[in-house]
Design a protein around this motif. Structure first.
Motif, short mmCIF file in Angstrom:
data_model
loop_
_atom_site.label_atom_id
_atom_site.label_comp_id
_atom_site.label_asym_id
_atom_site.label_seq_id
_atom_site.Cartn_x
_atom_site.Cartn_y
_atom_site.Cartn_z
N LEU A 149 10.27 -1.24 27.10
CA LEU A 149 10.04 -1.52 25.54
C LEU A 149 8.80 -2.56 25.73
CD1 LEU A 149 13.15 -0.75 23.27
CD2 LEU A 149 10.95 0.36 23.37
N SER A 150 9.47 -3.67 26.38
CA SER A 150 8.50 -4.84 26.44
C SER A 150 7.41 -4.25 27.20
CB SER A 150 9.25 -5.91 27.24
OG SER A 150 9.42 -5.55 28.68
N HIS A 151 7.44 -3.49 28.15
CA HIS A 151 6.23 -3.14 28.85
C HIS A 151 5.31 -2.35 27.85
CE1 HIS A 151 7.77 -2.80 33.35
NE2 HIS A 151 7.51 -4.28 32.67
N SER A 202 2.14 -3.88 25.68
CA SER A 202 0.60 -3.74 25.96
C SER A 202 -0.18 -2.74 25.43
CB SER A 202 0.68 -4.06 27.45
OG SER A 202 1.11 -2.78 28.00
N ASP A 203 0.62 -1.40 25.26
CA ASP A 203 0.05 -0.18 24.79
C ASP A 203 -0.05 -0.40 23.07
OD1 ASP A 203 -0.99 1.28 26.90
OD2 ASP A 203 1.02 1.46 27.28
N PHE A 204 1.13 -0.91 22.63
CA PHE A 204 1.26 -1.14 21.26
C PHE A 204 1.50 -2.35 20.89
CE2 PHE A 204 2.82 3.08 22.84
CZ PHE A 204 2.01 3.97 22.35
N THR A 262 8.98 9.02 27.54
CA THR A 262 9.54 9.61 26.16
C THR A 262 9.46 8.44 25.03
OG1 THR A 262 11.64 8.80 26.90
CG2 THR A 262 11.04 11.21 26.95
N LEU A 263 9.47 7.24 25.56
CA LEU A 263 9.42 5.96 24.77
C LEU A 263 7.95 5.97 24.22
CD1 LEU A 263 11.67 3.43 26.24
CD2 LEU A 263 12.08 4.40 24.21
N GLY A 264 7.00 6.02 25.23
CA GLY A 264 5.52 5.74 24.82
C GLY A 264 5.11 6.95 23.96
#
Lengths: 1356, 211
Positions: A1017-1019, A1022-1024, A1079-1081
């Motif tokens: 989630l922390s990664h 950067s996308d969200f 899946t998270l993304g």
């Protein structure tokens, strides 16, 4: 005989027998076939080259002649059939020509395929030469047929009624081979044949059971053929004629057939064998969802076997809906204890709010509540305990009184369940009972203390004293009860130094296992002291469970942090800052009971703790404890820890090595390098992978990234590229492009680099592509190595999606199927997870997605290429992927042909699940053209609300799916949808605006998967960038409740309730093993596409929250004038007026200078304000406590304070009348004479004091408190009014008291300007009536609002 | 309670309703419940053998004499626990007289494992638990189990057993035989559960009833 008339029975029998012989033996072995003029030598077997040519579409006469004999091969048969039958232009003429082939096997094969194409054999006998007179007419018919341009339809009315009846006769005949062939022929007609057979069965009720079973067998086979392929025939036979074991096994197979299984399973849910019924019902509910409930309900009502009902209830949990609730509700009064318990538990799972964002009023209590409340009085303890569990989880407030009663239940376990229910209902009035329960029975220490903790109530001295004196078991139970929450973690501190070693160790384990607790100096001190005591048991207890805070932030290590985009900004925290900062924070002294325990308080205990642990890294410490000590030190980035781990590495197990890698997230000390270097060369592949992930977890550390990529290039290194690939690798390549770019280029330009490493470099290159890298990728796209072409095309189109149109043709004509598969993958989003192919055996699933990438519309050229691949590509997988891409882009497609590919795909393709997920995601845009897909998806995988939407979109008139064989046939009879659009146009709405992306993340302390999920989630931040994470401990009461609420709201399958890690957003959830970066993304991207609605994670329904806010607003509107008016009137009411007059006298007596008068006045008025405010808050708290501790007291308080207000109104009115009559002394509501004297004394003393300002302040305090005896008559009911609402008490009391002192301020200012006390006395005498009248009115209003305020608020 | 009576109690009501075997779900340490143990293997045993089983566990208190009516019980949980004196006494009698216990730490919970081992040692002595080799009969009753598949990488694990009169009467796994993927609301969050536990549990039940 009609042209399509089948061969006469005797001749057919011979045909079948000989065909079977022909396909199983070399032709020369058929010695009895005297009439066969075929040569004695077998036909040339197709070589692999020929067969490959054939697969790629070469269907000429010679190739067919070589390939057709291989129809007897079970593996090749489906390929040959599909290649010929599904070809865009099946080779009809060549097949007819091959009927004249001298080889029997070729003729038989040709005839078989022709029969499937034409729907009959046209009376051709392959056993005699084509030129024989018997065959001449048939051959002519075949030639005429081949010449006709029109193709026979593949579905619907393929056969004439006469043909069908003929096949039907074959099915019913004793000849097995005929029946087999008939089933195969009818299979070609699909569901239309199923409907024909169903009609026959319905019209022939007297059909013997054996014959009926044969018809059913055919129906099963035809129905399952699409899903199960070759397995369909065996499964159908087992279903129709198998033994019990075979039948059970077949039912398990049918379960995977999705909606199509429904009509089949219906035959078995009424089976006489209960176990078969149970298995069939289980499969029916798993496959069928809501429609299955309707089928099952009438049967279950009369089901005699309890176990069958148990099985059904287990599955019904996942099919929420009114029909299910009603069905389950029928068992809530069942006499069988186990069944009743099962029904309560199922009801509990079903009773959540199934409608998301319901716009109507809040859902009423489920109809099951009354039945479950009844169960609370059941004489059986298991039933009572289960009902209490229901009450606790559902928060059935109506059960509160019963729960309080059950605290005295004779059964200990029921009492325990009652405590849980009481806690859930927040019934603090139970505390006295809980206390009594513990005081009389110390064995209840655990549950009682857990209850106190959950209710956020401190343990009083009596409880603690009792606990101190209780048997050790009670104290251990008390300590265990604190393990799940932090409310009484001070108990661990209290008993960490207990004389009983078991208790002390239990307490130390609790403290040591919680990194948050260890940040408190006091707790750390206890652990240090225990370690220093050198008691082996204590040392072991601590080290076994030790969880030191991780030093996961980036330290400015001069070597490690040497990156182009250095993060070393001035003032940035060091790696140990969080640790030491937290350690140095003063701990909260939340101790209860006896206060500070006799525990040491060691300065900088955390640093001491690290020193003590470091001492345990030596060889004289047992290996297991030494390992724990070393891992914890390394987690805290301590050199000693790394050194100890490196030293012991040869002796460590694989699990320990992996634990090291998992534990060291984001290492930032150079001491980590030797350890990781050793782990990267470990002989075990899993360890090497874990080491790469660990090293790359700090993607900013150049030294660690370099360590990995250098190791990859080292000739002797055991580290393989596929082992290095993963989420961390992708993320590092993306975030540290400056490090990866030169590496990628060097690998891609190297001449002697192995393919796997090149593939890895290509994967990384898409994140850091510049012109030289793009050039290198283009070169690799034309490489001789197909793996490099595949990787390069994929990377190129990931880096530059706009190049799809220009690259598509080259990709589509690649000779390798797995290279051509790049095109559909990049053309549309089809739930595909790309497979990186490093070598023939080393493959890795994609772990990266560009979530913000929009799906571009297909250009005409790409669409045509995809169509060509979908229709003509020799590889079924490419045809499937291309077809799927077209469907995903909304292009009309031949879905029958598309679905026919499914049985031919490997399980790895995950085709059915991907189609299911895609349909779920596109439910709102689905059109009836997608109807055929409903037959192959897995409905249980789709959220119920989405499934309902999907069914209503696709089959508006048949939203219940395929419940019967007749409905299957109806579905097949619907007009062809080949050219109809499969998706509606995307609505042209503006992109939703969001200010945040709320994510609720449930974790469990100590859960390694949760730690990983948090890193993912922390990664994703950067996308969200809008991602806002709320972390919730699922073990805490609030976390459990929130999880349950969200699971209900999103209809999470019951097996996934309360699981961690779990991630919820506005648009859905990902839980447990489903969690991956991809899946998270995807979830985040879906959420970003929705308009913001922050009510999704609020426990109550939005409308309820809004209503609550509105009630507050109205209370506020009513209360404000009362509070302001009350304060002002109270300030000048005769009670307070006396003080004002005294105060004025005081100022005159004191004869102070103007400046001194100001100071005195300010001090006096401030004191009055503070004293009144304090008194108000005290009274407010008292009322609040009364309300919380005593259920039902609200009514009595209403009555008491309402009557008090009425009395005050009456007395004020009477006083006013008396005042108007000049009888001021007769007034009731005034300060008693002795208090007036006392106040006067206070003022005189104060006026003479040397420190006159302090004296004025103290006088103000004392006078205010004395004055309360009178003014409290007004103050108390107003405070009560404030307390009734949910207003900010402090704010309102401040408002009241500001109004109260306003007259004081005015008079003080007048006095400062020259007003004398006599004037004031005159004023009071003159206006007392008006003031008293005003007070009477105020009290009347107050009484009215106390009695009727709530109704008024809701009525407004 | 005399052993003979116990034996009768164990054999006579071996079968529950309509002759089906009932399996108990222990409530122990006063109020600890054995949650998160999937009962799917009971259905599997019924499907694969001629043994009729009740499909759900029945909650039963270790301190209660009702325990002796149930031939097979499971025990699982998380965190430390201590059995009461009555519970220890009952467990000893139960296992010495034909009862069978399948115990498993929920989600590889170390604290629970240590507590369980401590309790068993307190009752039956320090060496009571022994590794069960993979060639033991227990791995061949219904399914042929060749290895214990762990959900995470790690060293090979073995089940542990306590043998009484030549028959295993306790099977215990510190790694988790719970089959939590089939148990509602259960989370093996990061634990090293045994993945083929459904087959193993079915084998254990068959062994317990047939040996």
């Amino acid at each position: 005989m009609s042209p399509l008339c089948p061969i006469p029975a005797p001749q057919r029998l011979r045909l079948v027998l000989l065909f079977i012989s022909a396909i199983n033996f070399p032709l020369s072995a058929i010695t009895h076939a005297q009439d066969d003029p075929a040569p004695a030598t077998p036909p040339p077997a197709a070589t692999d080259d020929t067969f490959e040519r054939f697969r790629h579409g070469t269907l000429d006469l010679a190739t067919l002649a070589e390939v057709l004999p291989r129809l007897s091969n079970k593996e090749l048969r489906p390929i040959i059939r599909a290649t010929v039958l599904e070809a865009k232009a099946p080779p009809r003429a060549d097949l007819v020509a091959l009927l004249k082939h001298p080889t029997l096997a070729v003729r038989l094969g040709a005839l078989e395929l022709l029969e499937e194409l034409a729907g009959g054999d046209l009376a051709f006998n392959p056993w005699t030469p084509a030129e024989s007179p018997d065959n001449l007419a048939a051959l002519t018919r075949w030639q005429a047929w081949a010449g006709a341009a029109a193709d026979a339809p593949r579905t619907g009315s393929l056969f004439s009624d006469e043909q069908r009846r003929s096949y039907l006769r074959d099915l019913l005949a004793e000849d097995i081979d005929k029946a087999t062939r008939a089933r195969r022929m009818l299979e070609a007609e699909g569901f239309a044949a199923v409907g024909f057979l169903e009609a026959f069965l319905n019209d022939t009720p007297t059909l013997p059971p054996g014959s009926r079973a044969r018809i059913r067998e055919a129906q099963y086979q035809i129905t399952l053929a699409r899903q199960l392929g070759d397995q369909a025939a065996d499964t159908a036979r087992q279903l129709a004629f198998g033994s019990r074991d075979q039948l059970l096994s077949a039912l398990a197979t049918v379960r995977s057939a999705g909606s199509l299984a429904l009509p089949i399973l219906r035959d078995f849910i009424i089976h006489p064998d209960p176990l078969v019924r149970e298995t069939a019902i289980d499969a029916l509910l798993v496959s069928g969802g809501e429609p299955a409930v309707a089928i099952l309900a009438p049967l279950l009502a009369t089901e005699p076997d309890v176990n069958v009902i148990h099985g059904a209830l287990r599955r019904l949990k996942d099919i929420p809906g009114p029909e299910t609730e009603k069905l389950v509700g029928t068992f809530l009064t069942h006499a069988d204890e186990d069944l009743l318990i099962s029904a309560i538990q199922t009801s509990l799972t079903l009773s959540g709010d199934n409608k998301r964002y319901s716009s109507g009023p809040k859902k009423k209590s489920p109809t099951t509540d009354p039945a479950v409340l009844q169960a609370l009085s059941d004489p059986r303890w298991r039933v009572r305990a289960t009902a209490l569990e229901y009450v606790a989880k559902r928060k059935v407030t109506a059960a509160k009184e019963t729960c309080l009663t059950l605290l005295e239940d004779p059964d200990e376990f029921v009492r325990f369940a009652a405590i849980k229910a009481i806690v859930a209902l927040e019934a603090k009035e139970a505390l006295p009972k809980l206390k009594a329960m513990f005081l009389t029975n110390p064995a209840m220490a655990g549950p009682v203390i857990e209850g106190y903790g959950a209710l956020n109530q401190p343990l009083d001295a009596e409880i603690l004293a009792k606990l101190d004196a209780a048997p050790p078991e009670a104290r251990l139970a008390a300590l265990r009860s604190t393990a799940s929450g932090k409310s009484h973690d001070s108990l661990a501190l209290r008993y960490a130094t207990d004389a009983n070693l078991d208790i002390a160790c239990a307490a130390l384990r609790l403290i040591a296992s919680d990194e948050a607790t260890l940040k408190n100096n006091k707790y750390a001190s206890v652990v240090v002291a225990a370690l220093r005591s050198n008691i082996p048991e204590k040392t072991a207890a601590i080290l076994e469970r030790l969880d030191l805070p991780s030093a996961s932030s980036k330290r400015l290590d001069p070597l490690l942090m040497e990156t182009l985009n250095s993060v070393g900004k001035s003032g940035e925290p060091t790696a140990l800052d969080p640790l030491y900062d937290a350690f140095l924070l003063p701990g909260k002294d939340a101790l209860t009971g006896r206060g500070e325990p006799a525990t040491p308080n060691i300065p900088a205990a955390q640093a001491e703790l690290i020193r003590e642990i470091a001492k345990r890294c030596t060889p004289d410490t047992p290996a297991g404890l030494r390992f724990s000590a070393a891992v914890n030190l390394a987690k805290a980035d301590q050199t000693e820890g790394y050194a100890a781990l490196l030293r012991d590495l040869p002796a460590q197990t694989t699990a320990q090595k992996i634990a090291i890698c998992d534990g060291l997230h984001s290492p930032s000390s150079r001491a980590a390098i030797p350890l990781l270097a050793a782990l990267l060369r470990d002989p075990v592949s899993e360890v090497r992978s874990a080491a790469v992930a660990c090293a790359l977890s700090n993607e900013k550390a150049k030294a660690l990234v370099t360590l990995v990529i250098e190791e990859l290039g080292h000739p002797g290194s055991p580290l393989q590229p596929h082992e290095a690939y993963g989420h961390r690798f992708e993320y590092a390549a993306r975030e540290s492009a400056a490090i990866f770019r030169p590496w990628c280029l060097s690998v891609l330009q190297a001449r002697d680099c192995a393919t796997p490493l090149r593939v890895l470099a290509i994967i990384a290159a898409r994140h850091c592509a510049n012109t030289p890298i793009l050039e290198a990728l283009k070169k690799h796209a034309t490489s001789n190595d197909p793996k490099l072409r595949r990787a390069a095309w994929h990377a190129l189109l990931c880096a530059r999606p706009a190049d799809l149109a220009t690259s598509a043709a080259a990709i589509a004509k690649d000779p390798e199927a797995f290279v051509r598969a790049v095109l559909p993958d990049r053309a549309a989003k089809t739930e595909n997870i790309w497979l990186h192919q490093f070598s023939d055996t080393q493959l890795s699933r994609e772990t990266f997605s560009n979530y913000n990438e929009k799906q571009a519309r297909l250009t005409d050229g790409v669409r045509d290429l995809l169509k060509r691949l979908a229709e003509q590509d020799p590889a079924p997988l490419v045809r499937f992927e291309a077809g799927f891409a077209l469907i995903a882009q909304g292009v009309a497609t031949d879905l029958d042909a598309f679905i026919a590919l499914l049985p031919r795909l490997s399980k790895d393709s995950n085709a059915a699940d991907r189609l299911t997920d895609w349909l779920e995601n596109n439910a709102a845009r689905a059109t009836p053209a997608l109807r055929p897909l409903l037959a192959v998806i897995n409905p249980a995988r789709i959220r119920p609300d989405k499934l309902q939407l999907l069914n209503s979109r696709i089959s508006p008139t048949q939203a219940k799916g395929f419940a019967t064989f007749a409905s299957l046939a109806d579905n097949a009879a619907k007009p062809a949808t080949k050219d109809a659009p499969v998706l509606t146009e995307e609505p042209a709405v503006a992109a939703p605006t969001r200010s945040s992306l709320e994510v609720v993340f449930f974790y469990k302390p100590g859960c390694a998967e949760c730690v990983k999920t948090k890193q993912f989630l922390s990664h994703l931040k950067s996308d969200f960038p809008l991602l806002k994470l709320t972390e919730t401990n699922i073990l805490e009461s609030a976390g459990t409740v929130l999880n349950q609420a969200l699971c209900d709201r999103f209809t999470v399958p019951s097996l996934k309730h309360s699981l961690t890690p779990a991630v919820f957003t506005q648009s859905g959830f990902v839980i447990g093993t489903d969690i991956s970066p991809a899946t998270l993304g995807k979830l985040m991207a879906q959420t970003m596409a929705e308009s913001q609605d922050d009510t999704w994670c609020q426990l109550d329904a939005p409308e309820q929250l809004a209503a609550a806010k509105e009630v507050d607003r109205r209370y506020q509107a009513i209360t404000l004038p009362i509070v302001l008016g009350g304060g002002l009137l109270d300030g000048i009411n005769p009670c307070a007026f006396a003080t004002i007059i005294f105060f004025l006298s005081y100022l005159q007596i004191a004869r102070r200078s103007p400046r001194e008068m100001l100071m005195v006045g300010a001090a006096f008025i401030s004191a009055v304000f503070i004293a009144y405010l304090a008194a108000g808050l005290l009274l407010y708290q008292m009322l609040k406590q009364l309300n919380e501790r005593f259920a039902g007291i609200q009514w009595w308080l209403n009555l008491g304070f309402g009557l008090l207000a009425l009395l005050a109104a009456w007395l004020s009115l009477r006083d006013g009348l008396r005042a108007r009559a000049g009888r001021l002394d007769a007034m009731t509501l005034q300060l008693p004479g002795f208090l007036k004297e006392r106040i006067r004394g206070v003022i005189r003393t104060g006026a003479r004091a040397r420190n006159f300002v302090i004296a004025a302040f103290l006088s103000g305090l004392v006078i205010s408190l004395l004055e309360l005896a009178c003014t409290g008559q007004v103050y108390a009911p107003i405070i009560y009014q404030i307390q009734k609402g949910r207003l900010d008490a402090v704010l309102w009391l401040v408002i009241y008291n500001l109004a109260f002192i306003a007259p004081l301020v005015v008079i003080f200012l007048l006095a400062y300007g020259g007003l004398r006390s006599e004037t004031l006395v005159t004023f009071q005498k003159k206006h007392t009536f008006a003031v008293k009248l005003g007070l009477a009115l105020l009290f009347l209003c107050l009484a009215f609002f106390i009695f009727f305020g709530a109704r008024l608020v809701h009525a407004l | 309670m005399k052993p003979l009576i116990l034996l009768l109690a164990l054999t006579a009501p071996l079968c529950g309703k309509e002759g089906a075997v009932e399996c108990g779900n222990l409530i122990y340490a006063g109020t600890k419940t054995s949650k998160c143990f999937s009962d799917e293997f009971l259905t599997t045993v019924q499907q694969k053998t001629s043994i009729a089983t009740e499909r759900r566990f029945k909650a039963v208190k270790l301190a209660d004499d009702e325990l002796f009516k149930i031939p097979f019980v499971i025990m699982t949980g998380e965190s430390d626990f201590s059995l009461t004196a009555k519970e220890r006494e009952n467990l000893k009698k139960y296992l010495e007289n034909g009862g069978f216990l399948l115990a498993s730490a929920s989600c590889s919970n170390e604290a629970w494992s240590k507590s369980f081992e401590r309790e068993l040692k307190a009752i039956f002595g320090n060496d009571c638990l022994k590794d069960i080799p993979l060639n033991h009969d227990i791995f061949r009753t219904v399914f042929t189990v060749k290895d214990l598949k762990l959900s995470h990488a790690g060293p090979e694990t073995l089940l542990k057993g306590f043998t009484r009169n030549g028959k295993i009467v306790v099977v215990y796994s510190p790694e988790g035989l719970n089959d939590s993927s089939h148990a509602e609301g259960c989370c093996c969050c990061g634990g090293n559960e045994i993945q083929n536990s459904m087959e193993i549990n079915a084998n254990i039940l068959a062994y317990a009833l047939l040996h």
